[in-house]
Enzyme design. Structure first.
Site, short mmCIF file in Angstrom:
data_model
loop_
_atom_site.label_atom_id
_atom_site.label_comp_id
_atom_site.label_asym_id
_atom_site.label_seq_id
_atom_site.Cartn_x
_atom_site.Cartn_y
_atom_site.Cartn_z
N LYS A 110 30.23 -19.75 31.08
CA LYS A 110 30.40 -21.13 31.50
C LYS A 110 31.50 -21.81 30.63
O LYS A 110 32.37 -22.84 31.11
CB LYS A 110 29.20 -22.00 31.49
CG LYS A 110 27.96 -21.54 32.25
CD LYS A 110 26.65 -22.04 31.58
CE LYS A 110 25.52 -21.30 32.08
NZ LYS A 110 24.50 -21.70 31.53
N GLY A 111 31.72 -21.27 29.40
CA GLY A 111 32.54 -21.89 28.55
C GLY A 111 33.85 -22.30 28.70
O GLY A 111 34.46 -23.38 28.22
N ASP B 169 36.65 -14.08 20.04
CA ASP B 169 36.00 -13.72 18.47
C ASP B 169 36.10 -12.40 18.35
O ASP B 169 37.26 -11.83 18.00
CB ASP B 169 34.59 -14.27 18.82
CG ASP B 169 33.89 -14.20 17.41
OD1 ASP B 169 34.53 -14.08 16.40
OD2 ASP B 169 32.75 -14.46 17.39
N LYS C 2 39.79 -16.63 17.18
CA LYS C 2 39.43 -16.52 15.97
C LYS C 2 39.46 -15.20 15.31
O LYS C 2 38.51 -14.24 15.77
CB LYS C 2 37.92 -16.70 16.30
CG LYS C 2 37.05 -17.26 15.03
CD LYS C 2 35.93 -18.37 15.20
CE LYS C 2 34.84 -17.70 16.05
NZ LYS C 2 33.63 -18.48 15.69
N PHE D 72 31.82 -21.53 13.29
CA PHE D 72 31.25 -21.84 14.52
C PHE D 72 31.74 -23.22 15.30
O PHE D 72 31.24 -24.15 14.57
CB PHE D 72 29.68 -21.81 14.59
CG PHE D 72 29.03 -21.23 15.95
CD1 PHE D 72 29.11 -20.13 16.66
CD2 PHE D 72 28.50 -22.51 16.67
CE1 PHE D 72 28.57 -20.06 17.75
CE2 PHE D 72 28.10 -22.40 17.79
CZ PHE D 72 28.35 -21.14 18.33
N VAL D 73 32.37 -23.29 16.14
CA VAL D 73 32.59 -24.39 16.80
C VAL D 73 32.07 -24.64 18.23
O VAL D 73 31.45 -23.85 18.94
CB VAL D 73 34.33 -24.15 17.06
CG1 VAL D 73 34.90 -24.27 15.57
CG2 VAL D 73 34.63 -23.37 17.90
N ASP E 65 29.50 -24.02 23.58
CA ASP E 65 27.93 -24.51 23.28
C ASP E 65 27.29 -23.84 22.30
O ASP E 65 27.77 -22.96 21.61
CB ASP E 65 27.20 -24.13 24.46
CG ASP E 65 26.80 -22.68 24.46
OD1 ASP E 65 27.83 -21.91 24.65
OD2 ASP E 65 25.59 -22.22 24.87
N ARG F 70 28.41 -28.69 25.08
CA ARG F 70 29.84 -28.35 26.01
C ARG F 70 30.56 -29.59 26.53
O ARG F 70 31.77 -29.49 26.77
CB ARG F 70 29.45 -27.57 27.31
CG ARG F 70 28.76 -26.26 27.06
CD ARG F 70 28.57 -25.43 28.48
NE ARG F 70 27.96 -24.53 28.64
CZ ARG F 70 28.09 -23.18 27.82
NH1 ARG F 70 29.25 -23.16 27.27
NH2 ARG F 70 26.98 -22.08 28.10
P1 IMP Z 1 33.46 -12.07 21.73
O1 IMP Z 1 34.91 -12.46 21.83
O2 IMP Z 1 32.98 -10.87 22.77
O3 IMP Z 1 32.81 -11.95 20.51
O4 IMP Z 1 32.78 -13.22 22.51
C1 IMP Z 1 33.50 -14.23 22.93
C2 IMP Z 1 32.25 -15.58 23.33
O5 IMP Z 1 31.47 -15.81 22.46
C3 IMP Z 1 32.99 -16.70 23.52
O6 IMP Z 1 33.56 -16.78 25.04
C4 IMP Z 1 31.81 -17.72 23.46
O7 IMP Z 1 31.06 -17.66 24.49
C5 IMP Z 1 31.29 -17.04 22.17
N1 IMP Z 1 31.68 -17.47 20.81
C6 IMP Z 1 32.36 -17.16 20.05
N2 IMP Z 1 32.59 -17.84 19.06
C7 IMP Z 1 31.94 -19.03 19.26
C8 IMP Z 1 32.22 -20.08 18.68
O8 IMP Z 1 32.43 -20.69 17.55
N3 IMP Z 1 31.42 -21.44 19.22
C9 IMP Z 1 30.91 -21.12 20.54
N4 IMP Z 1 30.69 -19.92 21.15
C10 IMP Z 1 31.25 -18.84 20.76
#
Ligand code: IMP
Length: 184
Positions: A43-44, A103, A131, A152-153, A159, A165
């Protein structure tokens, strides 16, 4: 007004909006005459997507997916379950994947392979926040809003436990809200 659970405003609403308008203009110039489909992950990313498309004065369409990671967020396996699939065909289309934050990159890495198999003409990635500190899967980011440190943002779609959000800025969550270990 800053939310009481926010330790620091990392990017103000104005800074975010200005950068989103820049990204939109750049995308509109690059995709002029190509009618791209912007694929976003619920949803983000929807807040970013909504502002981004309004900064792109070219013909385009949007589609949405929802995925969930297997296992806990602290030990992301890269195995992803698709909860909501695309509602239109992307075969032969110019795809722009719109993400809120990258991330570890594991979720997107899986998603890119999935989308590639559907035969699009091209796939590029547009993310608001990068990140890189915790990256596990190499991801080539074509359009990037901001590079941020490993914190963590929340806000602007992001969220913690489905909250925050709707904050118009990107903030760092106060550690006392999540206890000893940071989430994700
Ligand atoms: P990754 O790149 O597979 O580790 O996951 C990315 C997802 O993790 C993003 O779409 C977010 O939903 C969540 N996420 C990663 N870092 C953050 C953060 O700092 N705040 C909130 N959600 C995060």
């Amino acid at each position: 007004m800053m939310h009481a659970d926010v330790e620091e405003v990392l990017l103000s609403g104005e800074e975010v909006q200005a950068r989103v308008v820049e990204l939109g203009a750049q995308l509109a110039a690059d995709y002029e005459g190509r009618e791209p489909v912007l694929v976003s992950v619920l949803k983000g990313s929807i807040i970013f997507l909504a502002d981004l498309v309004r900064a792109m004065p070219i013909p385009l369409s949007i589609d949405l997916m929802e995925v969930s990671s297997y296992g806990t967020s602290t030990e992301s396996s890269g195995q992803v379950r698709i909860l909501k699939d695309l509602s239109t065909s992307i075969e032969g289309r110019e795809v722009i994947v719109v993400e809120d934050i990258i991330d570890t990159g594991l979720t997107l890495n899986y998603l890119l392979r999935y989308l590639h198999d559907k035969g699009p003409a091209s796939i590029r990635i547009c993310c608001l926040l990068d990140k890189p500190a915790r990256r596990l899967a190499p991801i080539e980011i074509d359009y990037r809003g901001f590079t941020i440190a490993d914190r963590f943002v929340i806000g602007y779609g992001l969220d913690y436990g489905e909250r925050y959000r709707n904050l118009p800025y990107i903030g760092v969550l106060r550690p006392s809200v999540y206890g000893a270990a940071p989430p994700a």
